[in-house]
Every structure is written in C-alpha cells, then in structure tokens.
Design a protein around this motif. Structure first.
Motif, PDB file in Angstrom:
ATOM      1  N   LYS A   9      38.008  36.395  37.111  1.00  0.00           N
ATOM      2  CA  LYS A   9      38.842  35.282  37.559  1.00  0.00           C
ATOM      3  C   LYS A   9      39.785  35.719  38.685  1.00  0.00           C
ATOM      4  CE  LYS A   9      41.865  31.635  35.778  1.00  0.00           C
ATOM      5  NZ  LYS A   9      42.802  31.741  36.869  1.00  0.00           N
ATOM      6  N   GLN A  10      40.348  36.938  38.533  1.00  0.00           N
ATOM      7  CA  GLN A  10      41.238  37.436  39.593  1.00  0.00           C
ATOM      8  C   GLN A  10      40.488  37.571  40.918  1.00  0.00           C
ATOM      9  OE1 GLN A  10      42.638  41.059  37.802  1.00  0.00           O
ATOM     10  NE2 GLN A  10      44.467  40.082  36.949  1.00  0.00           N
ATOM     11  N   LEU A  11      39.257  38.106  40.842  1.00  0.00           N
ATOM     12  CA  LEU A  11      38.473  38.288  42.074  1.00  0.00           C
ATOM     13  C   LEU A  11      38.122  36.933  42.679  1.00  0.00           C
ATOM     14  CD1 LEU A  11      36.949  40.050  44.060  1.00  0.00           C
ATOM     15  CD2 LEU A  11      35.024  40.092  42.445  1.00  0.00           C
ATOM     16  N   SER A  12      37.672  35.982  41.831  1.00  0.00           N
ATOM     17  CA  SER A  12      37.284  34.681  42.371  1.00  0.00           C
ATOM     18  C   SER A  12      38.498  33.929  42.928  1.00  0.00           C
ATOM     19  CB  SER A  12      36.602  33.857  41.276  1.00  0.00           C
ATOM     20  OG  SER A  12      37.465  33.683  40.169  1.00  0.00           O
ATOM     21  N   ASP A  13      39.668  34.080  42.243  1.00  0.00           N
ATOM     22  CA  ASP A  13      40.868  33.403  42.737  1.00  0.00           C
ATOM     23  C   ASP A  13      41.278  33.954  44.101  1.00  0.00           C
ATOM     24  OD1 ASP A  13      42.496  33.033  39.464  1.00  0.00           O
ATOM     25  OD2 ASP A  13      40.928  31.863  40.483  1.00  0.00           O
ATOM     26  N   SER A  14      41.133  35.289  44.286  1.00  0.00           N
ATOM     27  CA  SER A  14      41.501  35.882  45.588  1.00  0.00           C
ATOM     28  C   SER A  14      40.559  35.397  46.684  1.00  0.00           C
ATOM     29  CB  SER A  14      41.486  37.405  45.493  1.00  0.00           C
ATOM     30  OG  SER A  14      40.181  37.878  45.203  1.00  0.00           O
ATOM     31  N   LEU A  15      39.264  35.250  46.358  1.00  0.00           N
ATOM     32  CA  LEU A  15      38.313  34.750  47.356  1.00  0.00           C
ATOM     33  C   LEU A  15      38.645  33.311  47.742  1.00  0.00           C
ATOM     34  CD1 LEU A  15      34.987  36.213  45.871  1.00  0.00           C
ATOM     35  CD2 LEU A  15      36.169  36.965  47.940  1.00  0.00           C
ATOM     36  N   LEU A  16      39.070  32.508  46.738  1.00  0.00           N
ATOM     37  CA  LEU A  16      39.465  31.140  47.032  1.00  0.00           C
ATOM     38  C   LEU A  16      40.765  31.091  47.820  1.00  0.00           C
ATOM     39  CD1 LEU A  16      38.688  29.401  43.600  1.00  0.00           C
ATOM     40  CD2 LEU A  16      37.540  29.005  45.782  1.00  0.00           C
ATOM     41  N   PHE A  17      41.710  31.996  47.433  1.00  0.00           N
ATOM     42  CA  PHE A  17      43.015  31.985  48.073  1.00  0.00           C
ATOM     43  C   PHE A  17      42.896  32.285  49.568  1.00  0.00           C
ATOM     44  CE2 PHE A  17      47.528  32.257  48.287  1.00  0.00           C
ATOM     45  CZ  PHE A  17      47.822  33.284  49.158  1.00  0.00           C
TER      46      PHE A  17
END
Length: 803
Positions: free
Chosen positions: A458-466
């Motif tokens: 989730k942290q990795l996907s959130d950073s990609l979205l951010f």
C-alpha cells in the motif's frame, strides 16, 4: 471416605436443599427442632436404607412439603468421586454414579456394601454414629455392666453377641415361668418321664439308620465334589477351545495377508529419510527452474530497457526505498514458505495439527489389555448365561461390552492420529511434536509477513499515485508480484546510470543465470543418483515403489494387530494346529469342541443323579428325625429331669447364655484388639491431660493406669478398675474406646464419624478437651458434629437456620 455434599429432595422438614461439607471437621449448627437429627438420619438412610415400617421409636421422616422422598450424597473415596442416590421409602431405588466417568455402577447395593465391608449397618451405628443418649445411658450402668460395654467396643461384633445372650436369658425366664394353671403335680411329671423312657429303643434304632445314611451322604458328597471338579475342568477346556475357534478366522486372515502381501518389485528398504531427500530434490529443482525463468525474464527486460531512451526522475529514490522494503519482506516470507513446504512434504496429508495432551496419552496407550479383558468377560458372560444365571451373565456381558467399546474407541483415536501423521507411526509422531509446533509458528510468522507485505504494498502504491507515476485504475487488481515487477521495471527504466552500468547489471544476471543452470544440472544429477539406487530414472516410478512399500508395511501392521488380538499363547496353538491339519484345522476345532460338550453333558447328568440320590437320602433322614428323633427324646427326658429340679433349672436358665457368651467373647485376651487398646490409651491420656496413661486388659477386665510419679519409685503408679473411676472419667473412657475403634476398624477406607450433641453432659474443661481431640481425629477421617452450641457456629460451620 469423605462426604462432600448432601442433597435432600424430601426428608422430614427438608426439601430440595443441598449442604456442602467443606472440611474434615464439619460443624452443623442449629437449635432444637432445627433439623439436626433429621440430617444425620438422612445420611444413615442413604447409606443403609430408609425406614420401611413404623416400629417402636422408628421415625419415618415423611416430607412435609410432599416432595419426592430421598436424596443423594457425594462421596470422595480412594477409588474416585461417586454420587449415591436413594429415592422412595417403601420401594426405594438406589443408584451409584461415578462422577469422573458419569457411569452408573451395575450393582449399587453390592458396591455400597463393599465400600463399608466388613461392617454392617448395626456395626456402623454402634461405632461411627452416636449421640448424647448413648453417653447418658452409660452413667446409668452398673460397674460390671459398664466394664462389659467397654470390652464390647474392642470388637464391633461383641455387642451383637451380648444382646443375643440377653435375649436368650429372657427366653429362658419366659420358658420356665409359672403358667396360669400353676405347676404340674410331681406324679404327672414322673409318668411322662416313664413314657419317654419307653420310646428310647425305637428312637435308638432310627438313630442307627440315620447314622448309616449320614455316612452314605458323606460318600455321595465326596463323589459329587469330584464330579463338580471334573465339570469345572471341562468348562475350562471348553472355554479355551471356544476362544481358539473364535480366534481362528483372525488367524486365517493373518495367513492370507502373509501369503498375499509383499511387493514383488521392492528389493530393499526405502528409508523415510530417502523419500524426504527425493522430495527435497524435487522441490529444489522446481524452485531453481522457477528462479531460472524469473532470471531470464529480468534479462529480457533489461535488454529491452537498453534499447529504450532513458529519462531521469527525481522521485525514484523514495519509490526505490518502498520497493526495497517490500522485496525484503517478500524474500523473508519466501524463505519461511520454502522451509514450511519442505517440512510439510514429509506428511502425506500436509502439515498436521499438533497432538493434544489427551491424544498423546491415547497414542502411548495400548488397548490390548482392555480388549483381552473384554473378550474374557464376554466368554464368561456366555458361560454364566448358559449355566447359572441370565441376569448375572447379562451384567457381565455389559461390562464386557463397555471394555470392548473402550478398546475400540482408543483404537479409533490412535487411527485418527496415524492417518493425520502418515507416513509416520505413532511413536514418530510424538517425537515430531516439537518440529510440528515450530512449523506452525512459522505459519503464524508467514501470516504476519502477509500483513506487513500488504502494508508495504500500500505504501508503494500510494507513493506511485502521489507522484502521479501511475493512475489508480492501472493497478487496482495488481498482485504484489505484478506491482514489484512493474515498479522494478519502472525504476530500471528511470536509471540515469550509463549504458555500461546497465550492461554490468545485465552481465550479472547472465552470470546468475549460468549459476542457476549449473545448480539445476547438479540437482538433477543428484536426484538421478538417488533414483538409480532403486533401478528407476523417473520420479513417478520411484513414488510407485514407495506406495508398494507402504502397502507392505500396512499388511505387516495388520498381521501384527491380529497377532496382538489373538494373543501369543493362542497364536502358537493355532499355528501348531495349522501345521498339523492345514485347511482341516477349523473342522478339528469344531469336532473337539463338540466332543467336550458331549462329555460335559454326561458329567452333568451324573451330577444330577448324585444330587437326586443326596435328596433321597436327605428326605429319608428328615423322616427319621421328623418327630425330633433321639436327640429330641433325650432333650425331653432332660427337660423332665429339669422339671423335677425346678430350682436348678431356673438358675441354669438365667446364667447359661450369659456365661457362655462372656467366656467365648469377653473372657479371652487374645480376642481383643491391641490396636484399639493402644489408640484408646493415647486418647484417654490426652483427654485427662496426662493423668491416665495406659488402658490394659487383664483376666477379662479393663484397668486404667495413672501416670507414674517421678518423685517416687518407678512402680508407684496406681491402676484402677473401671468401676473405681469417677463418672466423668468413665465418660471420657467410653468416648476414647469409641473413637479408637472408629479410628482403627476401617483403615482401608476411613469412614466418617457422626456425632449428634454427644458432649452436652460434660463439664466445660472436659468438653473443650474432647472437642480438641475430635478435631485432631478429623485430620485422618471426616467428623460431622451436630450441635446447638453458639460458640461453634463459626464461618466454617453449616448454620441450619440459613436454609
């Protein structure tokens, strides 16, 4: 034995009430009419039966509330905890339930009698249950009577014989008392005496015939005893032959397994370690192949990246950190998964659950003894039903069914464990408990890593979205592998390093691929070496050999189980029989059993004939003595002579029974219990604060010795007969003997002592000493003390006013 609780359904004033007895020394408090004596009577009623008819002084305790008559006691014994329940008065029913197993005892009356044996109800009431009225009666006894009462308490049966002697004395007095017509004239007595003398020759002839019949009867009894011995020997042989016939089908099954079992292709033992090694090779080869494919895919990706233009991205550092964290978690989880997979591969049905304590006990427990006992009990039940008593045989059969059911239940429990831990046996399963528990811990760690992986993903996907590197809809359904793969590819695509560095990474991957290829080749070579030892080249052929070996082991286990069920002795006999007769063995067994039964029938016919002869002899003997015979005639003559000497007869009637009983039961020192005297000496010393030290029996009388005076000679201590003691000391001596007998009479299962306000007539000092002694006795056996004394109504007491 200890009474743990009392539940009264209906008895006198009590209805639906339960008393919990928490202590060995249990005080039951209540004023007059509070129901103290009713509770005590209820305990005695449950143990020995409720009163059935209204006799003199017999209280029926009919429930005032109309509740069901009776109730139960919970008893704690050396054999376990039991609930004894007796319901109904005129037609009471008794049940005894083992609380540990919730099973009812098949013969509750016998169970209860055996628990208290050899004592009977009268013994228990005489020794273990007493109240104030008994001690009050002691004060009214004469000196000689008091001495005899004390002597009777050295053995529980003596009081019964004293009462018998008293009854005989009363009968004698009634027999020789004057009738309403007065005494018969002397001439009438003489004429009757002469007529009896004239009958003597006839009775003497009958007596001679009676003696001859008596000798013949003894000879017949001896012959009958020999016939019964022969019958018992035949019964034993029949029982043994029936057991062989019953075991024959199992023996045939064992022979069939021995002939049909055995693999034709398995030439050598395949150790479990080899099977595990092959499984590890197979898993390792699969894993290396997967790694090789993944490495090649990365090589292809890098080559594709080299062909694409490279752009720099300022946000890749943070994304790379999240990716590295996610991959570290995944690597650690894969390591645990690999370890867990390798361990679980040992078992046919995957990783089993650990064994509970109860399962380990069942795994270690053998049902051979229970099965044997159940089988023997079943055979005995059949014999009893056929020859003696159907109800008794059915009872024994019920015990046999319980034993066999328990053995089958234990066998099923062990089979469940064996199926769960295949291919290991029960002993190996127990040895692997620590490893299995460790494997389940790793399983838990894998679950925890799954959660960490989800968070890192989730942290990795959130950073990609951010950083708007990718849209939400592009990876909504992506797996962790897909996300890692995509992110890794993206980072690689964003690398600002030179083409040389990219080429270096590519070369490293190519080198790693070569290493993986070499490892894979070595792994296949090692696997082929192991397989070649068993003459196969394919895994499927090797596993087929393993299955055939398991089939051999299963057949061997079945043969071993059959061998255990039959038993070594019977198995050897059946083996010898088979070697001699072969397929005809079953017919030989049936033929011998038939011959034995015919012989038994002949023996029983002979036994019935002997019994008929005995009955005929007894009938003739009864006819010979129907009118009393010579013995009665001689007695009548003696009675007539006694009538002529009325004074002597009256004297004999008064003293004969009492003298005989005293001489037989109270006048012999070797009939008294030294243990009771020793214990009573200790008690009287404690109650009198050391004034009296020793209770002795000399020439049929009890003597109590004072403590020696240290200021005088060693032999200066005084000895008193019980008649010389004060009333208070006599009370204490009576209590000491009662408690000593209760303390020593039933050592195997100490019985509770029931005391109902028995100390009210003692002065304060003696009452305090007696209470202290009772509490000391309660350390070894339960003492229930009913009282109205407010001082004893402590927190541990049962206050009847609260119920």
């Amino acid at each position: 034995m200890k009474i743990e609780s009392i539940h009264i359904s209906g008895f006198g004033k009590w209805s639906d009430v339960t008393f919990d007895l928490n202590d060995q020394w249990q005080v039951v408090f209540g004023p007059n009419e509070a129901g103290k004596s009713t509770v005590k009577a209820f305990i005695l009623g449950v143990l020995f039966g409720f009163p059935k008819g209204r006799k003199a002084g017999n209280q029926l305790y009919v429930p005032r509330s109309g509740a069901q008559y009776g109730g139960s006691l919970v008893l704690s014994t050396k054999k376990g905890r039991f609930r004894v329940e007796r319901l109904g008065r005129t037609k009471s029913s008794l049940t005894v339930t083992a609380l540990d197993s919730d099973l009812e005892m098949p013969n509750p009356e016998k169970w209860l009698a055996d628990l208290i044996a050899p004592l009977e109800e009268s013994d228990f009431r005489q020794v273990y249950s007493f109240d104030e009225s008994e001690l009050s009666a002691v004060a009214d006894l004469t000196a000689d009577d008091f001495d005899q009462v004390l002597l009777s308490y050295t053995r529980p049966q003596a009081q019964r014989f004293l009462k018998w002697a008293s009854d005989r004395q009363e009968e004698g007095q009634a027999l020789f008392a004057q009738g309403k017509n007065g005494k018969r004239p002397l001439n009438l007595a003489n004429r009757e005496y002469q007529e009896l003398l004239a009958q003597r020759p006839v009775e003497q002839e009958k007596y001679s015939r009676y003696q001859r019949l008596l000798k013949e009867q003894k000879s017949l009894n001896d012959d009958l005893e020999q016939v019964k011995q022969s019958e018992q020997e035949l019964l034993n042989q029949i029982s043994e032959q029936e057991s062989l016939a019953k075991a024959w089908p199992l023996f045939e099954q064992s022979l069939k397994l021995q002939n049909d079992g055995g693999s034709k292709t398995v030439d050598q033992e395949i150790q479990p370690e080899i099977v595990q090694q092959v499984q590890r090779f197979e898993q390792s080869e699969k894993w290396l192949s997967e790694q090789q494919e993944a490495n090649q895919e990365k090589v292809n990706q890098l080559r594709a990246v080299l062909d694409e233009p490279k752009e720099k991205n300022q946000d890749q550092l943070m994304i790379a950190d999240f990716l590295e964290e996610l991959m570290a978690i995944r690597t650690k989880k894969q390591e645990f998964v690999q370890q867990l997979t390798n361990f679980a591969a040992q078992f046919d049905h995957g990783l089993p659950k650990t064994l509970s304590v109860q399962e380990q006990e069942r795994a270690n427990k053998s049902s051979v003894l229970t099965t044997s006992l159940g089988g023997m009990a079943l055979v005995l039940a059949i014999i009893v039903v056929a020859t003696f008593s159907a109800p008794l045989g059915l009872g024994i059969g019920l015990v046999a069914a319980v034993l066999l059911a328990k053995a089958y239940r234990d066998y099923q429990a062990r089979q469940v464990i064996f199926d769960r831990y295949q291919p290991f046996n029960l002993a190996e399963a127990i040895e692997k408990q620590d490893d299995v528990a460790l494997a389940w811990q790793k399983q838990a760690k894998i679950q925890a890593l799954d959660k960490e992986e989800t968070l890192a993903k989730k942290q990795l996907s959130d950073s990609l979205l951010f950083y708007q590197i990718i849209d939400q809809g592009d990876f909504t359904n992506w797996s962790s592998d897909r996300l890692v793969e995509w992110t890794n590819n993206w980072l690689q695509s964003q690398e600002s390093a030179s083409a040389d560095k990219t080429e270096q990474v590519l070369n490293e991957l190519l080198t790693a691929g070569q290493t993986l290829a070499k490892k894979l080749a070595d792994q296949k070579q090692s696997l082929n070496q192991v397989l070649s030892q068993y003459g196969v080249s394919q895994l499927v052929d090797f596993y087929q050999l393993v299955d055939e070996k398991k089939a051999d082991e299963t057949a061997q286990e079945k043969r071993q189980l059959i061998h255990e069920q039959i038993g070594q002795k019977r198995y050897d006999r059946l083996q010898t029989l088979f070697q001699k007769y072969g397929e005809q063995s079953a017919f030989q067994l049936e033929g011998k059993l038939k011959n034995l039964r015919q012989h038994l029938q002949a023996i029983r016919e002979e036994e019935r004939s002997k019994q008929q002869q005995l009955a005929n002899h007894q009938s003739e003997m009864n006819r010979l003595i129907a009118d009393g015979g010579l013995a009665q005639l001689e007695q009548q003559l003696a009675n007539q002579e006694s009538d002529l000497e009325v004074a002597y007869t009256r004297y004999l009637a008064k003293v004969l029974a009492k003298d005989v009983v005293n001489q037989a039961f109270l006048g012999q020192e070797d009939s008294l219990s030294e243990q009771v005297l020793e214990q009573a000496s200790a008690y009287i010393a404690q109650l009198t604060r050391g004034r009296y030290q020793e209770l002795k029996l000399e020439k049929g009388h009890l003597f109590l010795s004072e403590a020696a005076d240290e200021t005088k000679m060693a032999d200066s201590k005084q000895t008193f007969q019980t008649a010389e003691l004060s009333a208070g000391t006599r009370d204490l001596l009576f209590l000491s003997l009662r408690l000593a007998l209760a303390n020593t009479l039933h050592e195997e299962e100490p019985l509770p002592i029931l005391i109902d306000d028995a100390l009210v007539h003692l002065d304060a000092e003696r009452r305090e000493a007696t209470l202290a002694l009772l509490q000391e006795v309660a350390l070894d056996q339960q003492v229930l003390f009913w009282t109205f004394d407010e001082k004893l109504n402590t927190g541990q007491a049962i206050n009847l006013l609260e119920y």
